[in-house]
Every structure is written in C-alpha cells, then in structure tokens.
Design a protein around this motif. Structure first.
Motif, PDB file in Angstrom:
ATOM      1  N   LEU A   7     -30.303  -8.445   7.841  1.00  0.00           N
ATOM      2  CA  LEU A   7     -31.125  -8.365   9.043  1.00  0.00           C
ATOM      3  C   LEU A   7     -30.309  -8.722  10.287  1.00  0.00           C
ATOM      4  CD1 LEU A   7     -33.945  -7.753  10.049  1.00  0.00           C
ATOM      5  CD2 LEU A   7     -34.547 -10.139   9.668  1.00  0.00           C
ATOM      6  N   MET A   8     -29.429  -9.694  10.177  1.00  0.00           N
ATOM      7  CA  MET A   8     -28.567 -10.061  11.304  1.00  0.00           C
ATOM      8  C   MET A   8     -27.617  -8.922  11.644  1.00  0.00           C
ATOM      9  SD  MET A   8     -27.854 -14.099  10.674  1.00  0.00           S
ATOM     10  CE  MET A   8     -27.031 -14.298  12.227  1.00  0.00           C
ATOM     11  N   ASN A   9     -27.090  -8.223  10.629  1.00  0.00           N
ATOM     12  CA  ASN A   9     -26.216  -7.072  10.873  1.00  0.00           C
ATOM     13  C   ASN A   9     -26.968  -5.955  11.585  1.00  0.00           C
ATOM     14  OD1 ASN A   9     -24.013  -8.302   9.697  1.00  0.00           O
ATOM     15  ND2 ASN A   9     -24.368  -7.389   7.699  1.00  0.00           N
ATOM     16  N   GLN A  10     -28.223  -5.736  11.174  1.00  0.00           N
ATOM     17  CA  GLN A  10     -29.043  -4.708  11.815  1.00  0.00           C
ATOM     18  C   GLN A  10     -29.281  -5.059  13.280  1.00  0.00           C
ATOM     19  OE1 GLN A  10     -32.907  -4.295  10.045  1.00  0.00           O
ATOM     20  NE2 GLN A  10     -33.355  -2.417  11.148  1.00  0.00           N
ATOM     21  N   GLU A  11     -29.585  -6.319  13.557  1.00  0.00           N
ATOM     22  CA  GLU A  11     -29.799  -6.748  14.941  1.00  0.00           C
ATOM     23  C   GLU A  11     -28.521  -6.586  15.761  1.00  0.00           C
ATOM     24  OE1 GLU A  11     -31.081 -10.636  17.589  1.00  0.00           O
ATOM     25  OE2 GLU A  11     -30.582 -10.906  15.481  1.00  0.00           O
ATOM     26  N   ASP A  12     -27.379  -6.978  15.207  1.00  0.00           N
ATOM     27  CA  ASP A  12     -26.099  -6.839  15.911  1.00  0.00           C
ATOM     28  C   ASP A  12     -25.830  -5.375  16.264  1.00  0.00           C
ATOM     29  OD1 ASP A  12     -25.629  -9.556  15.807  1.00  0.00           O
ATOM     30  OD2 ASP A  12     -24.280  -9.433  14.074  1.00  0.00           O
ATOM     31  N   HIS A  13     -26.083  -4.472  15.332  1.00  0.00           N
ATOM     32  CA  HIS A  13     -25.857  -3.043  15.576  1.00  0.00           C
ATOM     33  C   HIS A  13     -26.793  -2.536  16.675  1.00  0.00           C
ATOM     34  CE1 HIS A  13     -24.619   1.033  14.740  1.00  0.00           C
ATOM     35  NE2 HIS A  13     -25.880   1.392  14.631  1.00  0.00           N
ATOM     36  N   PHE A  14     -28.053  -2.936  16.624  1.00  0.00           N
ATOM     37  CA  PHE A  14     -29.039  -2.516  17.627  1.00  0.00           C
ATOM     38  C   PHE A  14     -28.646  -3.022  19.013  1.00  0.00           C
ATOM     39  CE2 PHE A  14     -33.059  -3.256  19.940  1.00  0.00           C
ATOM     40  CZ  PHE A  14     -33.518  -1.957  19.990  1.00  0.00           C
TER      41      PHE A  14
END
Length: 51
Positions: A7-14
C-alpha cells in the motif's frame, strides 16, 4: 502513518505521478484525466451523488 509495504508503494507511485502531471482534461464520460510527460495517465471518475 504505517501501512503494509504494498500500500505504501502504491501511494508513493500515485504521489510521484501527481507531482509530474502536466495536463488535465475531462474524458468523454466526465472522468478527470491527469497526464504526465512519460505517458502515464490517472483517470478519476466523479463520485455518485448520495441519495
């Protein structure tokens, strides 16, 4: 805030995509389209009105 790594990786990408947005427009169905120079596009649909 601590979240699972995926989830943190998804937020970073967004957030990275949002920082690089260079064009905003509306699509054929009323969706918001945000584009970045490398060709990525974020598509957001309007939320449905609450009854």
């Amino acid at each position: 805030m601590a979240c699972p790594p995926a989830l943190m990786n998804q937020e970073d990408h967004f957030v990275t995509l949002l920082i690089n947005v260079n064009q905003a427009r509306f699509g054929d169905h009323g969706e918001l389209l945000l584009s970045a120079p490398a060709g990525e596009t974020i598509r957001a649909f309007p939320s449905a009105p609450k009854p």
